[in-house]
Design a protein around this motif. Structure first.
Motif, short mmCIF file in Angstrom:
data_model
loop_
_atom_site.label_atom_id
_atom_site.label_comp_id
_atom_site.label_asym_id
_atom_site.label_seq_id
_atom_site.Cartn_x
_atom_site.Cartn_y
_atom_site.Cartn_z
N VAL A 186 -31.52 77.80 37.51
CA VAL A 186 -32.93 77.77 37.93
C VAL A 186 -33.51 76.38 37.67
O VAL A 186 -34.18 75.79 38.52
CB VAL A 186 -33.75 78.86 37.21
CG1 VAL A 186 -35.24 78.64 37.39
CG2 VAL A 186 -33.35 80.23 37.70
N ARG A 187 -33.25 75.83 36.51
CA ARG A 187 -33.76 74.49 36.17
C ARG A 187 -33.15 73.44 37.09
O ARG A 187 -33.84 72.53 37.54
CB ARG A 187 -33.43 74.17 34.72
CG ARG A 187 -34.00 72.85 34.27
CD ARG A 187 -33.97 72.72 32.75
NE ARG A 187 -34.69 71.54 32.37
CZ ARG A 187 -34.10 70.45 31.89
NH1 ARG A 187 -32.80 70.41 31.73
NH2 ARG A 187 -34.83 69.40 31.55
N TYR A 188 -31.86 73.55 37.39
CA TYR A 188 -31.19 72.60 38.27
C TYR A 188 -31.82 72.61 39.66
O TYR A 188 -32.10 71.54 40.22
CB TYR A 188 -29.70 72.95 38.36
CG TYR A 188 -28.96 72.18 39.41
CD1 TYR A 188 -28.57 70.86 39.19
CD2 TYR A 188 -28.64 72.76 40.63
CE1 TYR A 188 -27.89 70.15 40.16
CE2 TYR A 188 -27.96 72.06 41.60
CZ TYR A 188 -27.58 70.75 41.36
OH TYR A 188 -26.92 70.05 42.32
N PHE A 189 -32.06 73.79 40.21
CA PHE A 189 -32.63 73.86 41.55
C PHE A 189 -34.09 73.40 41.59
O PHE A 189 -34.53 72.80 42.57
CB PHE A 189 -32.48 75.26 42.13
CG PHE A 189 -31.07 75.57 42.53
CD1 PHE A 189 -30.42 74.83 43.50
CD2 PHE A 189 -30.38 76.60 41.91
CE1 PHE A 189 -29.11 75.09 43.85
CE2 PHE A 189 -29.07 76.88 42.26
CZ PHE A 189 -28.43 76.12 43.23
N GLU B 195 -37.68 69.00 43.27
CA GLU B 195 -38.64 67.96 42.92
C GLU B 195 -38.11 66.58 43.30
O GLU B 195 -38.85 65.74 43.82
CB GLU B 195 -38.93 68.01 41.42
CG GLU B 195 -39.94 66.98 40.97
CD GLU B 195 -40.17 67.01 39.46
OE1 GLU B 195 -40.96 66.18 38.99
OE2 GLU B 195 -39.57 67.87 38.77
N ASN B 196 -36.83 66.35 43.08
CA ASN B 196 -36.21 65.08 43.44
C ASN B 196 -36.28 64.84 44.94
O ASN B 196 -36.58 63.75 45.40
CB ASN B 196 -34.76 65.06 42.95
CG ASN B 196 -34.11 63.71 43.14
OD1 ASN B 196 -34.77 62.72 43.40
ND2 ASN B 196 -32.80 63.68 42.99
N ARG B 197 -36.02 65.88 45.72
CA ARG B 197 -36.06 65.76 47.18
C ARG B 197 -37.48 65.44 47.66
O ARG B 197 -37.67 64.57 48.51
CB ARG B 197 -35.58 67.06 47.84
CG ARG B 197 -35.44 66.94 49.34
CD ARG B 197 -34.97 68.24 50.00
NE ARG B 197 -33.87 68.88 49.31
CZ ARG B 197 -33.89 70.12 48.82
NH1 ARG B 197 -34.98 70.86 48.95
NH2 ARG B 197 -32.87 70.64 48.20
N SER B 198 -38.49 66.10 47.08
CA SER B 198 -39.87 65.84 47.51
C SER B 198 -40.31 64.43 47.10
O SER B 198 -41.00 63.76 47.87
CB SER B 198 -40.82 66.89 46.94
OG SER B 198 -40.93 66.75 45.55
N LEU B 199 -39.92 63.97 45.92
CA LEU B 199 -40.27 62.62 45.50
C LEU B 199 -39.56 61.57 46.36
O LEU B 199 -40.14 60.53 46.68
CB LEU B 199 -39.93 62.41 44.03
CG LEU B 199 -40.81 63.16 43.04
CD1 LEU B 199 -40.27 63.00 41.62
CD2 LEU B 199 -42.24 62.68 43.12
#
Length: 110
Positions: free
Chosen positions: A62-65, A70-74
């Motif tokens: 869950v934390r990984y996804f 968040e990485n993809r949106s940033l």
């Protein structure tokens, strides 16, 4: 190297749990939410370790996804911001040319 250390640690941990479980084979009384029963201690140990590993892996997944989303949106926001910023070379060249032309027109050499 970090990933290899993790795999070695996991293998050693699994080996220690397996040896511990094999040593304890006596039947024990197990109380469930809906009743009780008797089971070999080896099964109780192995099932407990398996359920603990699944719980830990699910929390980690869950934390990984979440971090991946968040990485993809940033990353999308960064590429959007980069495309809206004009290039620095184009801004700096034009004012320099106009300043040089002004200086040449005011100072004429004989």
């Amino acid at each position: 190297m970090k990933g290899q250390g993790y795999i070695i640690f996991a293998f050693i941990f699994a080996l220690v749990i397996a040896v511990f479980a094999v040593i304890n084979v006596d039947p024990v009384q197990v109380n469930y939410l809906f009743g009780s029963g008797e089971a070999p201690l080896i099964l109780v140990i192995l099932i407990s370790v398996l359920l603990g590993g699944l719980a830990t892996a699910s929390v980690g997944a869950v934390r990984y996804f979440k971090l991946k989303r968040e990485n993809r949106s940033l990353h999308q926001q960064l590429t959007k911001d980069k495309s809206s910023i004009p290039k620095k070379d184009e801004e700096t060249k034009e004012p320099e040319k106009s300043n040089v032309q002004k200086e040449n027109s005011t100072f004429k050499t004989p």
